[in-house]
Design an enzyme around this catalytic site. Structure first.
Site, mmCIF file in Angstrom:
data_model
loop_
_atom_site.group_PDB
_atom_site.id
_atom_site.type_symbol
_atom_site.label_atom_id
_atom_site.label_comp_id
_atom_site.label_asym_id
_atom_site.label_seq_id
_atom_site.Cartn_x
_atom_site.Cartn_y
_atom_site.Cartn_z
ATOM 1 C CB ALA A 1 -0.916 -0.003 1.215
ATOM 2 N N GLY B 1 -5.136 4.771 0.423
ATOM 3 C CA GLY B 1 -6.302 4.366 1.220
ATOM 4 C C GLY B 1 -6.095 3.068 1.976
ATOM 5 C CB THR C 1 -6.571 3.468 7.378
ATOM 6 O OG1 THR C 1 -5.212 3.712 7.726
ATOM 7 C CG2 THR C 1 -7.372 3.229 8.638
ATOM 8 C CG ASP D 1 8.161 8.260 68.095
ATOM 9 O OD1 ASP D 1 8.228 9.295 67.411
ATOM 10 O OD2 ASP D 1 7.977 8.271 69.321
ATOM 11 C CG ASP E 1 4.689 7.794 70.834
ATOM 12 O OD1 ASP E 1 4.891 8.328 69.728
ATOM 13 O OD2 ASP E 1 4.663 8.423 71.903
#
Length: 1026
Positions: A21, A26, A28, A940, A953
């Site tokens: 092509a 053309g 597509t 912490d 903590d």
């Protein structure tokens, strides 16, 4: 080759065909009609039995839309034919009413099931096949909740949690790597984050297998076993011959001697990083040579050969990365790169005839688009599946070798020709009608490209097949012939010629600037022409958003500031950027105001989209002008603004989670993997702007007028590439084609860099370009013309004021105070504040002490199995010149006790030293909404152990020197009076909210650990009631 006419009743769409092509024929449209005919004629039962392979994701989307439109048109046509039998139908369709009803039903069903049609890129096809037919490659289908990088991250986390690294690393190597990739400081990143960032990289520094290294160790220890017992004193004296190194070896030398005596054949004998650094030959101190020879010299030199790579961070990481990559390839097909997915599928298909048979049955029609860009490996897959005599379906290979200009994408013309020759001559077809160019221009192009004979040699010959024209475009060729050559000496003269000619064509033929294009080789050539142009021009090359400006990095800074407004350094980073363009002084003076702004925007981001938040930020006023105005006043500010809009919109569509947006953007930058959607074009649809683009970007496009400046640019390319690029450039034109050249006569030298036009002149046996132009214009004056002066336009250069910018506003979200336990006053929330005892015989109390000990604990995170000596060494470094200097020993003992004491959690007792370093996060910040109030906090210690999650903590509060004062009941009274029970509840809720996005059933336990009172009798530890 025979002509292929899709509308001819004698043309078959059943069989195997090789369809060439050419440009403008053309292609597509033909693909759409082949699919439509196959469905209508019954060659394909359902849309799910169709496979189309295209080149890009954008092409797949466009093709599906065009197929949908073709089906709609067919449905409308058949509906009209049922009502009005005289309605003309395509020649291959019977006009019988019964037949038309059947075709109407087929078209309607096909349109309803269009989403089942398989339209892929080659890489999409490979992934689809791997997922569908090779489940052991990807046993778990990716969740739609997670993006690809998030899925890969989960597999990496599973790899680490399952300790799969033990197959490639020693425990000391992994601990060393984990410690250097703690997510606790600004200088380090989490190990999993770095593995995710680099998972597609090549691990060039990967170490050999542990078994090979262990054998080397055994050989080394056997060779030097006569040195046993090794003298520590001699080793220490020998170390004095070397310069001081960064890493201390005082503790390593005794451990090395002990290891050599007790187990010299273990890999542990290698992991002494300080010695590796110390005993490098370049560190030898020439002033302290010592005895002329020491038996330790060859002993340590040979040891270094094995130990040096074993102790280096990057080789260790690369070894782990290589193992992770193998894990991902085994369990996560998404981790395959494009090339790897193709290679994997090729290998698997070669060994699985049953899967090959299933795929052949599944797809009754296969169309491979842009076949000229296919490489050998891809053709092997297509050939085995669909070009085989055992495949009974229909196959179309569609391409054009003259347009194969993507060699950097592995496009392979010999593969194209090999595939073509595998088809019988009667199955080699061609689209020979051009629907793009005028008949006159098509005839000129036919002559131009028929002169080289053959058109290409690669080494097989490729011929040019002249095309007939049915183009709808028409024009008068009085001033110019279809192809016009014009002379130019430099870029300025060329730009002026193009400007005047474009203006003339617009005024004379009513061709808008927007329907004209200048084709160039690269951006520098485009920039020169734009600089000297007297009409509006815009560079329109498709580029990734990431290639032109720093917009992705600006967005990362912005997202980090929006997500972590409590982090002042992230706020400062965005304030220093071109968003705000502030000085360090301005930032320092107004940091609180800016922090408040980003806290407000954080809430805005969670309630609205990222794009809305971006617009909100752009409208904020800072020092008399909006942030948007500040950005637009910077170089390329308008482009950056557009790109940021595109990125924000893309991330909003990708995920709703703001944190995932940041993660996704970073992953794109790290891996280079991005969607077609992020190919950003600065192209304007304005008809008053002439477009400039590269030849590669113009492929598939068409313009009324084309100026082929690319043909006059000297580039070092092969004659074949020059010829193909010239063909692509010239065939973009519909009405006029203009080609610049230099009038200076130079004899062509084929062994040097040449332009595409000079290459063409050389191939067609002309002395030089002027000789070529003279020959063409003299032999075919109806096709070719030339000139030096551009035509004069009857009107002045177009000028139009820019339209006024339109703005819209979003609702203003009022700011809201953010509370934290460190900023709220006791009297405001707690009725009975607890008075802490201030005098201690162990070490000082107070908030500064708490801050310093927290810093020390943070620096030790991930290393809870550290020895007392290591903790003391770290304490001496951090506490020097502070109020705690001199108390390092007692503080280190308390911390060591906290790490080694079994903590009596409800789910079971364990010591922190038993927690895997990888599963630990420290100083995690959160923002939580509770009863309409925003609470900010810092956890912490957050870690996972035995498939459960825990929060600790640390407390340095002084309740007295007696251990009994830290009993659980005393601690309970303390935290209730201090309001810390509410703190614990909020911390757990914040953690649950975070974990809920992964697994809603995960449980969390929270405890307070009092450093001053922790012991093995249960003191110093309190786990509040759920």
């Amino acid at each position: 080759m025979s002509s292929f006419d899709i509308f001819s009743p004698t043309t078959s769409v059943s069989g195997k065909f090789f369809l060439e092509a050419s440009a403008g024929t053309g292609k597509t449209f033909t693909i759409e009609q082949v699919i439509l005919r196959s469905l209508l004629e019954g060659n394909v039962e359902q849309t799910k039995n169709i496979l189309v392979v295209t080149f890009t994701n954008a092409a797949t989307n466009e093709l599906k839309l065009r197929i949908q439109e073709s089906l709609k048109q067919a449905l409308t046509l058949f509906s009209q034919a049922l009502s009005h039998p005289e309605t003309p139908l395509p020649p291959y369709v019977s006009s019988q009413e019964t037949k038309v009803k059947q075709l109407y039903x087929k078209x309607r069903n096909s349109l309803a099931t269009l989403d089942e049609m398989n339209i892929f890129t080659i890489h999409g096809l490979c992934r689809f096949t791997l997922e569908q037919h090779f489940p052991w490659v990807q046993p778990i289908h990716p969740s739609s909740m997670f993006s690809e990088p998030q899925t890969i991250q989960q597999y990496i986390l599973d790899y680490l949690r399952q300790n799969s690294w033990e197959n490639v690393l020693s425990p000391k190597q992994y601990a060393f790597l984990s410690y250097h990739h703690r997510a606790t400081t600004q200088q380090t990143r989490h190990l999993a984050d770095r593995l995710l960032q680099d998972y597609a990289s090549t691990p060039n520094l990967a170490l050999p297998p542990l078994s090979i290294t262990l054998q080397k160790v055994k050989n080394w220890s056997s060779q030097y076993k006569h040195l046993s017992p090794l003298s520590l004193e001699e080793l220490q004296d020998f170390s004095l011959r070397f310069k001081q190194s960064d890493l201390p070896i005082d503790r390593e030398l005794p451990d090395f001697v002990k290891q050599f005596e007790t187990d010299p054949n273990s890999l542990d004998i290698l992991f002494f990083p300080g010695m590796v650094q110390k005993f490098q030959e370049e560190n030898r101190n020439k002033k302290k040579l010592g005895p002329p020879f020491s038996p330790l010299d060859p002993f340590l030199k040979d040891w270094l050969l094995i130990a040096q790579p074993f102790c280096q961070k990057e080789p260790i990481f690369h070894t782990l990365l290589k193992s992770v990559q193998q894990h991902l390839k085994t369990y996560c097909a998404q981790s395959y790169s494009h090339d790897e997915s193709i290679a994997t599928l090729e290998s698997l298909l070669a060994q699985n005839d049953h899967v090959v048979s299933q795929l052949r049955k599944q797809f009754q029609l296969v169309l491979i688009d842009e076949f000229q860009d296919t490489d050998k490996r891809q053709w092997k897959i297509f050939s085995k599946l669909f070009a085989s005599p055992d495949y009974s379906g229909s196959l179309f290979l569609i391409g054009d070798p003259k347009q194969s200009i993507y060699e950097w994408r592995n496009a392979d013309l010999p593969t194209y020709l090999q595939a073509k020759n595998s088809f019988p001559k009667e199955s080699q077809l061609i689209l020979d009608t051009n629907y793009r160019s005028t008949p006159q221009l098509m005839q000129a192009l036919n002559h131009l490209f028929s002169l080289p004979s053959p058109f290409l040699e690669t080494p097989q010959t490729i011929l040019y097949h002249p095309l007939q024209s049915k183009g709808s475009a028409s024009t008068s060729y009085s001033e110019f012939r279809p192809i016009h050559f014009f002379t130019t000496q430099d870029s300025q003269e060329e730009a002026l010629w193009i400007s005047k000619t474009a203006s003339y064509l617009r005024s004379t033929f009513a061709i808008p600037f927007g329907n004209m294009a200048v084709l160039v080789q690269d951006y520098p050539q485009a920039l020169k022409l734009i600089t000297h142009s007297t009409i509006p021009m815009a560079y329109c090359k498709e580029k990734r958003i990431f290639d032109r400006t720093e917009s992705p990095y600006l967005l990362i800074l912005l997202l980090e500031a929006l997500l972590y407004p409590e982090n002042q350094q992230k706020i400062q980073a965005i304030l220093l950027s071109r968003f705000f363009h502030l000085s360090a002084t301005d930032i320092h003076q107004h940091l609180k105001i800016f922090s408040s702004l980003f806290f407000m925007l954080n809430t805005y981001l969670h309630q609205y989209s990222l794009l809305a938040t971006f617009y909100k930020l752009m409208g904020e006023t800072v020092f008399s002008q909006t942030i948007g105005e500040t950005l637009l006043q910077t170089p390329l500010g308008d482009i950056i603004f557009q790109e940021l809009e595109e990125l924000c919109l893309y991330l909003d569509k990708t995920t709703e989670n703001p944190h995932h947006k940041l993660f996704h953007l970073i992953n794109i930058l790290d891996t280079g993997k991005y969607d077609e959607e992020l190919s950003f074009s600065s192209q304007s649809n304005d008809d008053n702007v002439l477009k400039i683009t590269t030849v590669h970007s113009s492929k598939g496009l068409e313009y009324d007028v084309v100026f082929c400046s690319s043909l006059n640019k000297v580039k070092e390319k092969s004659p074949s590439v020059h010829m193909r690029e010239m063909y692509v450039a010239c065939t973009r034109a519909k009405k006029f084609l203009f080609i610049p050249f230099s009038s200076i006569e130079k004899r062509l030298q084929s062994n040097k860099k040449v332009s595409a036009l000079a290459n063409y002149a050389n191939i067609t046996q002309h002395d030089n370009i002027p000789h070529l132009v003279e020959t063409l214009t003299a032999s075919h004056p109806e096709f070719f013309s030339s000139g030096t002066q551009p035509p004069e336009s009857n009107i002045s250069i177009f000028s139009e004021p820019l339209p006024e910018q339109e703005f819209f506003s979003l609702p203003i979200l009022s700011s809201q105070p953010i509370y934290s336990f460190s900023s709220t006053t006791e009297s405001q929330y707690f009725t009975e504040p607890f008075q802490e005892i201030s005098s201690s015989s162990l070490f000082p109390g107070g908030s500064l002490t708490g801050t310093l000990i927290h810093k020390l604990l943070e620096s030790l995170s991930g290393n809870f199995n550290a020895s007392l000596e290591e903790i003391t060494h770290k304490a001496q470094t951090l506490l020097k010149n502070t109020i705690l200097e001199g108390f390092e020993s007692i503080i280190s003992e308390k911390i060591y006790t906290a790490f080694s004491t079994k903590l009596p959690f409800v789910s079971g007792s364990f010591a922190l030293k038993d927690v895997h370093p990888y599963n630990i996060r420290v100083e995690e910040t959160f923002l939580l909404q509770e009863n309409g109030e925003l609470w900010q906090g810092i956890v912490d210690l957050f870690f996972e152990h035995n498939n459960r999650f825990f929060i600790i903590d640390w407390k340095t509060s002084f309740l007295g020197d007696e251990p009994s004062l830290y009993s659980p009941d005393k601690l309970l009274l303390y935290i209730q009076r201090q309001g810390l029970d509410k703190q614990g509840v909020l911390y757990k809720r914040a953690a649950k909210k975070f974990l809920h996005q992964f697994n809603s059933s995960l449980q969390i336990e929270m405890a307070f650990v009092f450093i001053r009172g922790i012991d093995d009798k249960g003191n110093g530890f309190l786990q509040p009631s759920p």
